[in-house]
Structure formats: C-alpha cells, structure tokens
Design a protein around this motif. Structure first.
Motif, PDB file in Angstrom:
ATOM      1  N   LEU A 161       0.948  -1.242  -0.003  1.00  0.00           N
ATOM      2  CA  LEU A 161      -0.065   0.168   0.119  1.00  0.00           C
ATOM      3  C   LEU A 161       0.844   1.289   0.023  1.00  0.00           C
ATOM      4  O   LEU A 161       0.574   2.193  -0.770  1.00  0.00           O
ATOM      5  CB  LEU A 161      -1.169  -0.173   1.264  1.00  0.00           C
ATOM      6  N   ALA A 162       1.885   1.271   0.857  1.00  0.00           N
ATOM      7  CA  ALA A 162       2.816   2.450   0.735  1.00  0.00           C
ATOM      8  C   ALA A 162       3.446   2.593  -0.690  1.00  0.00           C
ATOM      9  O   ALA A 162       3.469   3.824  -1.095  1.00  0.00           O
ATOM     10  CB  ALA A 162       4.122   2.009   1.673  1.00  0.00           C
ATOM     11  N   MET A 163       3.726   1.369  -1.397  1.00  0.00           N
ATOM     12  CA  MET A 163       4.127   1.793  -2.770  1.00  0.00           C
ATOM     13  C   MET A 163       3.153   2.343  -3.581  1.00  0.00           C
ATOM     14  O   MET A 163       3.595   3.184  -4.587  1.00  0.00           O
ATOM     15  CB  MET A 163       4.520   0.253  -3.409  1.00  0.00           C
ATOM     16  N   ILE A 164       1.819   1.737  -3.667  1.00  0.00           N
ATOM     17  CA  ILE A 164       0.810   2.319  -4.349  1.00  0.00           C
ATOM     18  C   ILE A 164       0.523   3.722  -4.145  1.00  0.00           C
ATOM     19  O   ILE A 164       0.194   4.567  -4.843  1.00  0.00           O
ATOM     20  CB  ILE A 164      -0.452   1.498  -3.985  1.00  0.00           C
ATOM     21  N   ASN A 165       0.630   4.213  -2.858  1.00  0.00           N
ATOM     22  CA  ASN A 165       0.232   5.336  -2.262  1.00  0.00           C
ATOM     23  C   ASN A 165       1.499   6.441  -2.362  1.00  0.00           C
ATOM     24  O   ASN A 165       1.179   7.566  -1.816  1.00  0.00           O
ATOM     25  CB  ASN A 165       0.047   5.241  -0.848  1.00  0.00           C
ATOM     26  N   GLN A 166       2.300   6.062  -3.172  1.00  0.00           N
ATOM     27  CA  GLN A 166       3.452   7.145  -3.429  1.00  0.00           C
ATOM     28  C   GLN A 166       3.672   7.476  -4.874  1.00  0.00           C
ATOM     29  O   GLN A 166       3.114   6.789  -5.479  1.00  0.00           O
ATOM     30  CB  GLN A 166       4.846   6.963  -2.778  1.00  0.00           C
ATOM     31  N   THR A 167       4.301   8.570  -5.257  1.00  0.00           N
ATOM     32  CA  THR A 167       4.476   8.949  -6.571  1.00  0.00           C
ATOM     33  C   THR A 167       5.716   9.021  -7.290  1.00  0.00           C
ATOM     34  O   THR A 167       5.925   9.264  -8.461  1.00  0.00           O
ATOM     35  CB  THR A 167       3.596  10.374  -6.664  1.00  0.00           C
ATOM     36  N   GLU A 168       6.800   8.921  -6.293  1.00  0.00           N
ATOM     37  CA  GLU A 168       8.095   9.184  -6.652  1.00  0.00           C
ATOM     38  C   GLU A 168       8.757   7.987  -7.604  1.00  0.00           C
ATOM     39  O   GLU A 168       9.137   8.370  -8.657  1.00  0.00           O
ATOM     40  CB  GLU A 168       9.059   9.272  -5.419  1.00  0.00           C
ATOM     41  N   PRO A 170       7.228   5.390 -10.146  1.00  0.00           N
ATOM     42  CA  PRO A 170       6.127   4.959 -10.878  1.00  0.00           C
ATOM     43  C   PRO A 170       6.021   3.359 -10.626  1.00  0.00           C
ATOM     44  O   PRO A 170       6.604   2.661 -11.184  1.00  0.00           O
ATOM     45  CB  PRO A 170       6.071   5.402 -12.070  1.00  0.00           C
ATOM     46  N   ILE A 171       5.024   2.796 -10.206  1.00  0.00           N
ATOM     47  CA  ILE A 171       4.839   1.545 -10.006  1.00  0.00           C
ATOM     48  C   ILE A 171       3.102   1.434 -10.599  1.00  0.00           C
ATOM     49  O   ILE A 171       2.287   2.156 -10.091  1.00  0.00           O
ATOM     50  CB  ILE A 171       4.902   0.867  -8.720  1.00  0.00           C
ATOM     51  N   GLU A 172       2.896   0.364 -11.214  1.00  0.00           N
ATOM     52  CA  GLU A 172       1.577  -0.237 -11.447  1.00  0.00           C
ATOM     53  C   GLU A 172       1.267  -1.285 -10.672  1.00  0.00           C
ATOM     54  O   GLU A 172       1.889  -2.414 -10.889  1.00  0.00           O
ATOM     55  CB  GLU A 172       1.427  -0.278 -12.895  1.00  0.00           C
ATOM     56  N   HIS A 173       0.002  -1.440  -9.875  1.00  0.00           N
ATOM     57  CA  HIS A 173      -0.306  -2.502  -9.244  1.00  0.00           C
ATOM     58  C   HIS A 173      -1.566  -2.990  -9.988  1.00  0.00           C
ATOM     59  O   HIS A 173      -2.365  -2.146 -10.311  1.00  0.00           O
ATOM     60  CB  HIS A 173      -0.279  -2.268  -7.871  1.00  0.00           C
ATOM     61  N   HIS A 174      -1.548  -4.080 -10.316  1.00  0.00           N
ATOM     62  CA  HIS A 174      -2.817  -4.754 -10.608  1.00  0.00           C
ATOM     63  C   HIS A 174      -3.006  -6.198 -10.005  1.00  0.00           C
ATOM     64  O   HIS A 174      -2.284  -6.785  -9.791  1.00  0.00           O
ATOM     65  CB  HIS A 174      -3.095  -4.647 -11.971  1.00  0.00           C
TER      66      HIS A 174
END
Ligand SMILES: [Zn+2]
Ligand SMILES: [Zn+2]
Length: 275
Positions: A161-168, A170-174
């Motif tokens: 969630l921390a990864m999804i919630n940051q913008t520095e 770019p990661i895409e979760h699906h």
C-alpha cells in the motif's frame, strides 16, 4: 510483480479455477459449501451455510487485504469478467487508498481503507493498529458492515500500500486475473471498446456507457437528419452510436463510463461511529 511472482500467481490461479469449476476450494480442498468453524478458510467469502458474522474474525491474520481482495476478484471474474468489479479511480473518494466493490451472483464484497486506517485510529480503543474495513452484502442486505471489524493489515499489505500510495517511483499494481473496470477503462483500451462493443439489449446489462458528443467543425453545420439516421441505424444493428458517429463530418468525442451492470461503489459514511 517479478517473473517468479507471476509464475506463482499463474499456478495458484489455475488451481483456483480448476477447483472452482468443480465447486471445491483450492485452499482447503473441501466443497465451497462446506463450513467448519475450526477450519477457517477464504472460501467462507462465498458464505457457506452456517457461516455467521462472528466467524469472520477467524480469518484475520490468516489472510491480509491483498489476499482477500484477490480471492473476491477471481471469483467475480469466473462469472462476468471485469464488469463485476468496480475499482474505478474516478468513482473513488480522494481520501481512500482502497475503495472497491466486487459482485458475484447475490454476494457483494466491498473493501475500504483510508490513510487513517493504515495509521490506526490513534485515540480509539478499537482499531488503533493498521487495518482496513470490509462490507459484505447478501441479496443487497447487510451481512457484515464496514464498522463491524478493523481487519489487521499484514506487513506485506502495508508495504504494498505504501508503494501504491507514493508517486516518486512509478509502479503499477494490478490484480493478476482479477482485473476490474479500472483496467478495462484505461486510455489504451478505449478505442478498442468503442470499436468492438455491441449495444446491450437492456441498459441494466451494459458494462460500459458511451456518451458521445458531436459538435460541428468550425464554419460548418451538422445535419440533424444525419444524426437521426445514425441513431436509427444504431438501434437497428446494435452498433453503438459512438462507433457510427465517426462517419459524420464533425468533431466527435466519446466519454466512456461504467454502465449499469457494474456494481455501485459501496461508500463508507465518514461518521465517528463508522471508524
Ligand atoms: Zn477452503
Ligand atoms: Zn478504520
């Protein structure tokens, strides 16, 4: 997702699918209809007879947020892929990190998590640890309410969630094999959708809704008869108007939205009581 993770997910999904088609659970091996309070299992999401709200707590710690939602998504996609999963960013409240509603037959699951849930409600006796909220409805009637439980997030949930919630970075979760409306309505699929969709007989069965705006090019006019002809053709042939409209010498813009077949996002009211 690393290649190894993907391979692992593929294996799990294949096992899930095979078991599911036979009415059995890929995790515990028993029938999806079987319930024993001593053997907590994710297939309780399908509400086997005798599964009561009070039992839900036994799943905490065994399954975290991503595991629970992935299961619900896989199940939903066995029935009507994509349409059953409302995970649309444009419908999500800004304050929520997670807000998803997933439907399978008469069952509807919703997941909700805000920053204050991830941090834990500090001045509260309950829920002062990282958690999320969950709602389950059967035939549109409440079975588990958001306010009933504070479901602990697992360490891997917090990290993801921390990864999804940051913008520095770019990661895409699906959710692999659990794709919902958000991935269906992404920019690169829009054209494909317009070209390949057929008009639903009944609006309540529509996965997508096309809103097409036709405006005249500068210095030109559009004939109302031409538009009427296309609407008539759309009715007759089942080809969406959005697709036919490109024949007009005009500016055509189509906005694609979730149709009526997509479950509505079950919102969590933000009163103190609900925390
Ligand atoms: Zn099971
Ligand atoms: Zn909370």
């Amino acid at each position: 997702m690393s290649e190894q993770e993907m391979k692992r997910t593929d294996e799990l999904y294949n096992a899930f699918k095979e078991h599911f088609s036979k009415g059995s659970c890929y995790k515990c091996g028993s029938s999806l209809k079987a319930f024993s309070s001593k053997k907590p299992c994710i297939h309780w999401f399908l509400r086997p007879k005798d599964f009561k709200k009070k039992h839900f707590k036994s799943l905490f710690g065994l399954y975290g947020y991503f595991q629970m939602e992935a299961f619900a998504r896989w199940v939903a996609n066995q029935d009507d892929p994509v349409t059953n999963i409302n995970d649309l960013d444009m419908e999500k409240s800004e304050k929520k990190i997670i807000e998803t509603t997933i439907k399978y037959k008469h069952i509807e699951w919703s997941f909700s998590c805000s920053n204050s849930d991830i941090e834990g409600h500090v001045n509260s006796q309950q829920g002062n640890f990282p958690h999320f909220h969950f709602q389950m409805r059967l035939d549109n009637k409440p079975f588990i309410n958001y306010k009933d439980f504070h479901i602990p997030l697992k360490d891997e949930d917090i990290w993801k969630l921390a990864m999804i919630n940051q913008t520095e970075i770019p990661i895409e979760h699906h959710f692999r094999y659990g794709e919902g409306m958000q991935s269906a309505l992404s920019d690169d699929t829009l054209e494909f959708l317009i070209d390949n969709s057929e008009k639903a007989e009944n609006e309540s069965e529509a996965t997508y809704k096309f809103n097409t705006i036709v405006t005249a090019k500068q210095g030109q006019t559009i004939s109302g008869d031409d538009i009427a002809d296309l609407i008539e053709e759309s009715k007759r042939t089942g080809t969406p108007f959005a697709k036919l409209a490109h024949r007009l010498v005009a500016n055509v813009q189509t906005i694609v939205k979730a149709g009526d077949a997509v479950p509505e996002l079950a919102k969590r009211t933000s009163t103190k009581k609900n925390k």
